[in-house]
Design an enzyme around this catalytic site. Structure first.
Site, mmCIF file in Angstrom:
data_model
loop_
_atom_site.group_PDB
_atom_site.id
_atom_site.type_symbol
_atom_site.label_atom_id
_atom_site.label_comp_id
_atom_site.label_asym_id
_atom_site.label_seq_id
_atom_site.Cartn_x
_atom_site.Cartn_y
_atom_site.Cartn_z
ATOM 1 N N HIS A 38 13.682 40.554 -16.086
ATOM 2 C CA HIS A 38 13.766 41.019 -17.468
ATOM 3 C C HIS A 38 13.656 42.529 -17.490
ATOM 4 O O HIS A 38 12.855 43.122 -16.770
ATOM 5 C CB HIS A 38 12.644 40.420 -18.313
ATOM 6 C CG HIS A 38 12.636 40.931 -19.729
ATOM 7 N ND1 HIS A 38 13.477 40.431 -20.694
ATOM 8 C CD2 HIS A 38 11.926 41.929 -20.319
ATOM 9 C CE1 HIS A 38 13.267 41.079 -21.829
ATOM 10 N NE2 HIS A 38 12.337 41.999 -21.633
ATOM 11 N N ASP B 228 7.440 34.440 -31.530
ATOM 12 C CA ASP B 228 7.950 35.778 -31.206
ATOM 13 C C ASP B 228 9.046 36.194 -32.167
ATOM 14 O O ASP B 228 9.110 37.355 -32.586
ATOM 15 C CB ASP B 228 8.469 35.813 -29.764
ATOM 16 C CG ASP B 228 9.007 37.190 -29.396
ATOM 17 O OD1 ASP B 228 8.222 38.157 -29.429
ATOM 18 O OD2 ASP B 228 10.212 37.310 -29.111
ATOM 19 N N ARG C 91 7.254 43.011 -37.014
ATOM 20 C CA ARG C 91 6.928 44.263 -36.318
ATOM 21 C C ARG C 91 8.011 45.310 -36.548
ATOM 22 O O ARG C 91 7.722 46.500 -36.687
ATOM 23 C CB ARG C 91 6.762 44.006 -34.822
ATOM 24 C CG ARG C 91 5.487 43.267 -34.445
ATOM 25 C CD ARG C 91 5.561 42.734 -33.034
ATOM 26 N NE ARG C 91 5.778 43.813 -32.083
ATOM 27 C CZ ARG C 91 6.361 43.659 -30.898
ATOM 28 N NH1 ARG C 91 6.811 42.475 -30.520
ATOM 29 N NH2 ARG C 91 6.507 44.679 -30.088
ATOM 30 N N SER D 36 5.418 39.641 -26.319
ATOM 31 C CA SER D 36 6.783 39.259 -26.657
ATOM 32 C C SER D 36 7.597 38.956 -25.404
ATOM 33 O O SER D 36 8.254 37.913 -25.299
ATOM 34 C CB SER D 36 7.441 40.390 -27.459
ATOM 35 O OG SER D 36 8.789 40.101 -27.722
#
Length: 438
Positions: free
Chosen positions: A82, A161, A168, A183
């Site tokens: 990621h 999330d 957010r 997250s």
């Protein structure tokens, strides 16, 4: 238990218990706790922070909010990767086929782009016919057959999330280490991989602008992975300029293909190889990174990495001939050179501005519902430290019918700084963080 007490506790700098965090996440996902109460809690977390235990409990509570993926039908160790996001960060399209060609297994769920960061799914969908939506059975079959598959996240993967990130985004609480770590790691853990490699970006185009903050984030995520039973390693890499030369969906696919063909060196290839080598070692395919690098070089030279990419495209209903002829990818209506207006050295770039420039051309979206044009974007012709003279081409803009060309050019030029002194170049890979360093 009351949410107002939890808000007050964190506002005053208290440490939230596992039960309080679980109550907050369950209630918010169920719609029992409204946005107007979660918003001040997020702001309190942003100001007061969370420790590693709190962040791990937050992450695991988010994982438990929805489905988790079972990859046990796929043999071998599954290693996911990621990136925390940036401009021209096309590593997944290179790393996946490379690792597969060396005997690894990459079963990856990716996302779409929003703002200045490009999304892997958007890039793949620029390949004619490519389908990012696959059943879990088909997903496993593709990985077992060609070693790699990249699909979209399932509808109920970490719903906490999705809700928290949307809130957010509109409450200026995105750039907090614990919230970012929760997250990222909740999605990686829920996606079912055995081990995880992270590419944590730092610099002008990253969430974490400062190196110390990026290292803190990397350590936090590596620690969460360890506590969750998923061995996790992180590379902290530079995002002070676009990682690759291509910015835009089909253009980035083209650059990935050309790297797999052995035609390009440079920063994008270097980071991709570093990530792939780490994945091969974690996946126990290679004994060490030296062995992995040799296998990666052979995978490119033999054409096996490119064949794996073509096979994945074919199995996901795309046109595999793009790997032999990049001209079959979507083409822009017009290509315009952007020329230097002064002489000197390319001293610095604001990578966010460069990413927004591509978005204004139509390569990205400012809102989730925005459509994108897969053909548009630009190709950088100069990189940090390069000498430029007046009239030299800095980039080639690939422009479509709906491109906001004037705004894109203004944003691009505003993100380029040409100075009289050749700059010291930033390191490409700052550090690596393993479990023992978290």
């Amino acid at each position: 238990m009351r949410i107002v007490d939890i808000i007050e506790k964190k506002r005053n700098g208290g440490e939230l218990s596992k039960e309080e965090i679980e109550f907050f996440i369950r209630g918010y996902v169920a719609g029992e706790i409204p946005d107007y109460q979660v918003a001040p809690l997020l702001m309190s977390i942003w100001f007061k922070g969370m420790n590693k235990r709190e962040t791990t409990d937050l992450t695991l509570s988010m994982v438990a909010s929805g489905d988790t993926v079972d990859l046990s039908a796929i043999p071998g160790i599954k290693v996911d990767k990621h990136s925390t996001g940036g401009v021209a960060d096309t590593t997944t399209l290179i790393v996946g086929p490379l690792v597969a060609a060396c005997g690894g297994r990459v079963a990856k769920m990716s996302g779409r782009g929003l703002g200045h960061t490009g999304g892997t799914l958007d890039k793949l969908e620029s390949i004619p016919g490519f389908q990012v939506t696959q059943s879990m059975e088909r997903f496993a079959e593709i990985v077992k057959t060609c070693g790699v598959s990249i699909i979209g996240q399932t509808g109920n993967l970490v719903p906490a999330d999705k809700k928290l990130y949307a809130l957010r985004d509109v409450t200026c609480t995105v750039d907090n280490v614990s919230l970012i770590a929760g997250s990222v790691m909740s999605k990686k853990i829920a996606s079912g991989a055995d081990k995880i490699v992270l590419d944590v970006k730092t610099g002008s185009g990253a969430f974490m602008k400062e190196l110390d903050g990026a290292i803190e984030l990397a350590r936090m995520m590596v620690g969460i992975g360890a506590l969750a039973g998923r061995e996790t390693h992180a590379l902290v890499t530079d995002m002070n300029q676009p990682l690759g030369n291509a910015v835009g969906n089909a253009l980035e696919v083209r650059e990935a293909i050309e790297i797999l063909q052995g035609k390009h060196d440079g920063d994008l290839k270097a980071v991709s190889f570093a990530l792939a080598a780490k994945m091969l070692v974690l996946g126990e395919v290679c004994r060490d990174e030296k062995d992995a690098r040799q296998k990666l070089d052979r995978a490119v030279a033999s054409g096996e990495a490119l064949r794996r990419f073509a096979r994945m495209i074919e199995m996901q209903e795309g046109d595999p001939s793009v790997t032999e002829d990049v001209g079959r990818l979507p083409q822009a209506k017009e290509i315009l050179p952007v020329k230097a207006e002064k002489a000197g050295y390319l001293a610095s770039t604001d990578a966010v501005s460069l990413g927004i420039s591509a978005m204004l051309l139509g390569a990205g979206r400012s809102k989730k519902e925005d459509a994108i044009d897969p053909a548009v974007g630009y190709w950088m012709k100069k990189r940090l430290g390069d000498r430029v003279d007046v009239g030299d081409v800095i980039a080639e803009f690939h422009v479509g019918e709906h491109s906001d060309l004037d705004a894109a050019l203004a944003r691009f030029r505003g993100g380029i700084h040409i100075g009289e002194v050749k700059p010291d170049l930033p390191k490409l890979i700052y550090t690596t963080i393993d479990e023992g360093e978290a």
